[in-house]
Write a protein that holds these residues in place. Structure first.
Motif, PDB file in Angstrom:
ATOM      1  N   VAL A  74       0.872  -1.178   0.000  1.00 50.26           N
ATOM      2  CA  VAL A  74       0.000   0.000   0.000  1.00 50.26           C
ATOM      3  C   VAL A  74       0.907   1.226   0.000  1.00 50.26           C
ATOM      4  O   VAL A  74       1.555   1.534   0.996  1.00 50.26           O
ATOM      5  CB  VAL A  74      -0.916   0.006   1.239  1.00 50.26           C
ATOM      6  CG1 VAL A  74      -1.877   1.197   1.186  1.00 50.26           C
ATOM      7  CG2 VAL A  74      -1.675  -1.296   1.365  1.00 50.26           C
ATOM      8  N   GLY A  75       0.995   1.875  -1.136  1.00 50.97           N
ATOM      9  CA  GLY A  75       1.881   3.024  -1.282  1.00 50.97           C
ATOM     10  C   GLY A  75       1.634   3.624  -2.649  1.00 50.97           C
ATOM     11  O   GLY A  75       0.955   3.004  -3.487  1.00 50.97           O
ATOM     12  N   GLY A 128       4.528   9.586   5.521  1.00 53.71           N
ATOM     13  CA  GLY A 128       3.567   9.069   6.481  1.00 53.71           C
ATOM     14  C   GLY A 128       2.262   9.852   6.492  1.00 53.71           C
ATOM     15  O   GLY A 128       1.421   9.675   7.364  1.00 53.71           O
ATOM     16  N   THR A 129       2.102  10.723   5.505  1.00 56.28           N
ATOM     17  CA  THR A 129       0.908  11.580   5.488  1.00 56.28           C
ATOM     18  C   THR A 129       0.114  11.509   4.184  1.00 56.28           C
ATOM     19  O   THR A 129      -0.902  12.189   4.039  1.00 56.28           O
ATOM     20  CB  THR A 129       1.336  13.056   5.672  1.00 56.28           C
ATOM     21  OG1 THR A 129       2.220  13.385   4.584  1.00 56.28           O
ATOM     22  CG2 THR A 129       2.033  13.282   6.990  1.00 56.28           C
ATOM     23  N   THR A 130       0.540  10.721   3.240  1.00 59.38           N
ATOM     24  CA  THR A 130      -0.096  10.699   1.919  1.00 59.38           C
ATOM     25  C   THR A 130      -1.518  10.144   2.003  1.00 59.38           C
ATOM     26  O   THR A 130      -1.723   8.993   2.411  1.00 59.38           O
ATOM     27  CB  THR A 130       0.759   9.892   0.940  1.00 59.38           C
ATOM     28  OG1 THR A 130       2.057  10.501   0.879  1.00 59.38           O
ATOM     29  CG2 THR A 130       0.154   9.865  -0.443  1.00 59.38           C
ATOM     30  N   ALA A 131      -2.475  10.961   1.585  1.00 60.01           N
ATOM     31  CA  ALA A 131      -3.898  10.635   1.775  1.00 60.01           C
ATOM     32  C   ALA A 131      -4.288   9.297   1.151  1.00 60.01           C
ATOM     33  O   ALA A 131      -4.974   8.479   1.783  1.00 60.01           O
ATOM     34  CB  ALA A 131      -4.758  11.758   1.199  1.00 60.01           C
ATOM     35  N   GLU A 132      -3.826   9.073  -0.078  1.00 63.12           N
ATOM     36  CA  GLU A 132      -4.226   7.829  -0.764  1.00 63.12           C
ATOM     37  C   GLU A 132      -3.735   6.601  -0.002  1.00 63.12           C
ATOM     38  O   GLU A 132      -4.466   5.636   0.209  1.00 63.12           O
ATOM     39  CB  GLU A 132      -3.668   7.821  -2.193  1.00 63.12           C
ATOM     40  CG  GLU A 132      -4.203   8.920  -3.110  1.00 63.12           C
ATOM     41  CD  GLU A 132      -3.376  10.199  -3.057  1.00 63.12           C
ATOM     42  OE1 GLU A 132      -3.523  11.043  -3.961  1.00 63.12           O
ATOM     43  OE2 GLU A 132      -2.588  10.362  -2.088  1.00 63.12           O
ATOM     44  N   THR A 133      -2.474   6.676   0.427  1.00 61.06           N
ATOM     45  CA  THR A 133      -1.883   5.517   1.114  1.00 61.06           C
ATOM     46  C   THR A 133      -2.544   5.267   2.469  1.00 61.06           C
ATOM     47  O   THR A 133      -2.902   4.131   2.803  1.00 61.06           O
ATOM     48  CB  THR A 133      -0.371   5.762   1.289  1.00 61.06           C
ATOM     49  OG1 THR A 133       0.201   5.913  -0.018  1.00 61.06           O
ATOM     50  CG2 THR A 133       0.305   4.626   2.027  1.00 61.06           C
ATOM     51  N   LEU A 134      -2.730   6.335   3.224  1.00 57.83           N
ATOM     52  CA  LEU A 134      -3.329   6.162   4.552  1.00 57.83           C
ATOM     53  C   LEU A 134      -4.782   5.683   4.420  1.00 57.83           C
ATOM     54  O   LEU A 134      -5.201   4.780   5.151  1.00 57.83           O
ATOM     55  CB  LEU A 134      -3.269   7.484   5.332  1.00 57.83           C
ATOM     56  CG  LEU A 134      -1.956   7.855   6.024  1.00 57.83           C
ATOM     57  CD1 LEU A 134      -1.730   6.901   7.195  1.00 57.83           C
ATOM     58  CD2 LEU A 134      -0.738   7.863   5.157  1.00 57.83           C
TER      59      LEU A 134
END
Ligand SMILES: O=P(O)(O)OC[C@H]1O[C@](O)(CO)[C@@H](O)[C@@H]1O
Length: 427
Positions: A74-75, A128-134
């Motif tokens: 997931v990234g 650690g803040t990317t909306a899509e990944t989180l």
């Protein structure tokens, strides 16, 4: 990697050998700058030290104890493309899926397609803040809980020293790999970011890093001594003469994702101050039957980068007495692909269209290590010659703020601007 820039010369864009000779002094200066940046482990340049600084041990340790059927990475962007390029090119003993988009139908289909109880999740985000990944990770986590699977037993985090993911890893005592300092996402394939998936897939990390190290050893103060710099300097010189597009055309299905990885590297690193070279992704021989017409007879505003392994397994074409096809019978698909590669290269040259040949010995760990490192070094050199800040990507922030504002994640002028869209709808 081997680079042949012969067909970049004396074409429509008028690049002559003397021009490269003249540019070589600047390459020497740029190389000195790059070496200084590497020596000081400066942000960005530090990525070119990874063959020496990347320690596979913690990656192997993080992967040990897992024997999954599926790996869900997931990234997004550099936090997925490097790993995907490695496992697509080198194969995998695990079914590797990359959740690098937030299309709900697609995400749902992947979650429905894998047995979550036999899945390992690697959530990867440098910031650690990317909306899509989180968001995707929250969706995956909930899906695992609903399936009665303890996600904390099956999740490995790869992130920077701070941020949401680091906090979550600490809170749930999850195995965590550190994104190395000074390595931007698009330059992180040969680090913890790309290598956890590669390790689970069964890729020979030592051979991969050895290939990268061999390419690093070939960096020198002249483009005529370093394949990576030959590529970087030539693509820069052609861009200066009008090659605003670089069509990257691997002649191997296993390298299709490489073209996608290259597109982020080239676009996000060099697309600055109104300049840059637009990467276009193509595939050989397939796109001879879709794009080549444009490359040969369209505007003289591009170069074509033809990439291929020199050696590859092969498959015979059976003898046939079908009318007009006997010339193929008894030959092989590899021979046909080779003929297509050389014919396309010659057809571009015959039309005065610049092209560059990039070859690796084989699509194996060593070869792919050379290729990725070589292209990273080529990009860094191009950035030095163009005088751009290769390792930042400020232009992507506007859209992130706008999206965040639209979702109630704060007050952003960018979000307000979204509603000011000009409209001229035709239905
Ligand atoms: O690893 P992160 O911080 O989630 O960022 C993912 C990607 O998003 C970008 O920052 C662009 O938005 C890329 O440079 C990066 O590779």
């Amino acid at each position: 990697m081997n680079v042949d820039i012969g067909n970049a010369l004396d074409g429509d864009l008028g690049l002559a050998r003397e021009d490269l000779d003249a540019l070589d002094d600047r390459v020497a200066d740029a190389h000195e700058r790059i070496e200084r940046g590497r020596a000081d482990a400066e942000h960005g340049y530090a990525a070119l030290n990874l063959p020496d600084t990347c320690d596979p041990a913690p990656i192997r340790e993080a992967a040990a104890g897992f024997d999954p059927d599926h790996l869900l990475t997931v990234g997004i962007g550099g936090s997925a493309l490097g790993a995907a390029t490695l496992t697509d090119a080198l194969g995998s003993r695990v079914d590797c899926r990359y959740l690098d988009n937030v299309d709900p139908v697609w995400v749902e289909s992947i979650l429905a397609d894998v047995d979550l109880s036999a899945t390992v999740v690697n959530v990867v985000s440098r910031s650690g803040t990317t909306a899509e990944t989180l968001s995707n990770f929250l969706v995956v986590r909930e899906a695992m809980e609903r399936a009665g699977v303890d996600w904390t037993e099956r999740t490995v985090v790869t992130t920077g020293e701070s941020g949401n993911l680091r906090a979550m890893a600490d809170q749930h005592d999850l195995p965590a790999l550190d994104v190395p300092d000074g390595v931007p996402g698009r330059f992180s394939a040969l680090s913890t970011v790309g290598l956890f998936a590669a390790e689970l897939a069964g890729v020979d990390l030592d051979a991969l890093l050895a290939g990268a190290a061999a390419e690093a050893d070939r960096l020198a103060g002249s483009l005529f001594e370093s394949p990576a710099y030959a590529y970087g300097a030539t693509t820069y010189a052609l861009a200066e003469r009008g090659a605003v597009t670089n069509a990257v055309m691997p002649y191997a299905e296993s390298l299709e994702r490489f073209a996608e990885w290259f597109a982020q590297l080239w676009a996000e690193s060099l697309g600055k101050d109104g300049g840059g070279q637009t990467p276009a992704r193509a595939l050989g021989a397939t796109d001879q039957h879709s794009q080549l017409q444009l490359y040969r007879a369209g505007p003289a505003d591009k170069l074509v980068t033809l990439v291929r392994p020199r050696e590859s397994d092969d498959l015979a074409i059976p003898e046939t007495d079908l009318e007009g096809l006997s010339y193929l019978g008894g030959s092989s698909l590899g021979e046909l692909l080779d003929a297509e590669f050389r014919a396309t290269e010659a057809s571009l040259a015959a039309a005065g269209r610049e092209n560059v040949r990039v070859e690796l010995d084989r699509v194996d760990a060593h070869g792919v290590g050379e290729l990725l490192y070589g292209m990273e070094a080529a990009c860094v050199l191009y950035g030095e010659l163009a005088g751009v800040s290769t390792f930042t990507q400020p232009a992507v922030e506007w859209g992130k703020k706008a999206a965040r504002g639209l979702l109630g994640g704060g007050e952003f002028a960018e979000a307000d601007a979204v509603s000011e869209k000009r409209r001229l709808e035709v239905e």
